[in-house]
Design an enzyme around this catalytic site. Sequence first.
Site, PDB file in Angstrom:
ATOM      1  N   THR A  94       0.857  -1.180   0.000  1.00 11.26           N
ATOM      2  CA  THR A  94       0.000   0.000   0.000  1.00 11.26           C
ATOM      3  C   THR A  94       0.892   1.228   0.000  1.00 11.26           C
ATOM      4  O   THR A  94       2.030   1.157   0.446  1.00 11.26           O
ATOM      5  CB  THR A  94      -0.886   0.024   1.276  1.00 11.26           C
ATOM      6  OG1 THR A  94      -1.583  -1.211   1.386  1.00 11.26           O
ATOM      7  CG2 THR A  94      -1.892   1.148   1.249  1.00 11.26           C
TER       8      THR A  94
ATOM      9  N   GLY B 161      -9.920  -4.612   0.102  1.00 13.39           N
ATOM     10  CA  GLY B 161      -9.118  -4.589   1.324  1.00 13.39           C
ATOM     11  C   GLY B 161      -9.460  -3.425   2.225  1.00 13.39           C
ATOM     12  O   GLY B 161     -10.534  -2.822   2.126  1.00 13.39           O
TER      13      GLY B 161
ATOM     14  N   GLY C  83      -0.630  -3.009   5.593  1.00 17.63           N
ATOM     15  CA  GLY C  83      -0.397  -4.324   6.171  1.00 17.63           C
ATOM     16  C   GLY C  83      -1.372  -5.345   5.641  1.00 17.63           C
ATOM     17  O   GLY C  83      -1.795  -5.295   4.489  1.00 17.63           O
TER      18      GLY C  83
ATOM     19  N   GLY D 256      -4.739  -6.486   5.060  1.00 18.98           N
ATOM     20  CA  GLY D 256      -5.996  -5.760   5.014  1.00 18.98           C
ATOM     21  C   GLY D 256      -7.097  -6.309   5.894  1.00 18.98           C
ATOM     22  O   GLY D 256      -7.805  -5.555   6.580  1.00 18.98           O
TER      23      GLY D 256
END
Length: 320
Positions: free
Chosen positions: A187, A217, A238, A240
């Site tokens: 992300t 997510g 991280g 999701g």
Amino acid sequence: MGWAIALHGGAGDIPLSLPPERRIPREAGLRHCLDVGIVALKAHKHPLDVVELVVRELENHPHFNAGKGSVLTTSGTVEMEACIMDGKTKKCGAVSGLSTVVNAISLARLVMEKTPHIYLGFDGAEAFAREQGLETIDPSYFITPENIERLKQAQEANRVQIDYTQPIQKEVKNDAAIADGDSQIGTVGCVAVDSEGNLATATSTGGLVNKMVGRIGDTPIIGAGTYANHLCAVSATGRGEAIIRGTVARDVAAVMEFKGLSLKEAAAYVVDQAPPGTAGLVAVSSTGEVAMPFNTTGMFRACATEDGYSEIAIWDCPSK
């Protein structure tokens, strides 16, 4: 009180042995994006404009899992998602299932500003992007050789994985920490506050390697991967599903408000409550405080404040 900015390129099991050819371009990307944000804040741009601008830059960088660098679904396609939120008004916009929009974060902002809704997905979101004249491109633009290889690796191992997962060595038995191959990264995000205490956050992602088509997510879910109010702005990264269950981004603001903790105390507390190896975040407060905790091996991150402090780092969590 002064301006502050923080951004991330994903948190996860980033090996200390990460090859220079993979580490250096990402560090350079973080440095460039941080500089872009600093210039914008010094020019008195609103934090909402700043976080959109920075995340667009991150989306255009092929080494991060968003926009140009988005990972692939089980069908070998791209499904991008993004979210943006203004702290003062709590106005927000989110999108999912994008396959042709060059900058998902800008579409999320248009959803916020040009529709009565908060969240658009898939065909409807794509149609809205074309209607608004946003730049679109053939889906092949997003499919990089590195991500084709990642998908092949994941499918051979019959697993869903997050960016930076290391290949399984068949002759070596995996321990419990890496048996499922998850590296909890994938992300990009940016949070900013100006000298007047205005806050904003933006997050964008390509999701999971080998994810099911249609999977959504934490990134576009307000209060999970992205949240801002009058106290703070948060962008999480991280695993999701764990971030959604923990309402991680909203919890930071809630702990500040209801427990009276500082931003750094609240952020560290919330990340510590998440299952080990699943979460990281960047956050700024209305008073210019910065926090960048994570409970994974590392998190690509950068920050700067008006008093001259700046940091670009991967490992060594500052909250530990």
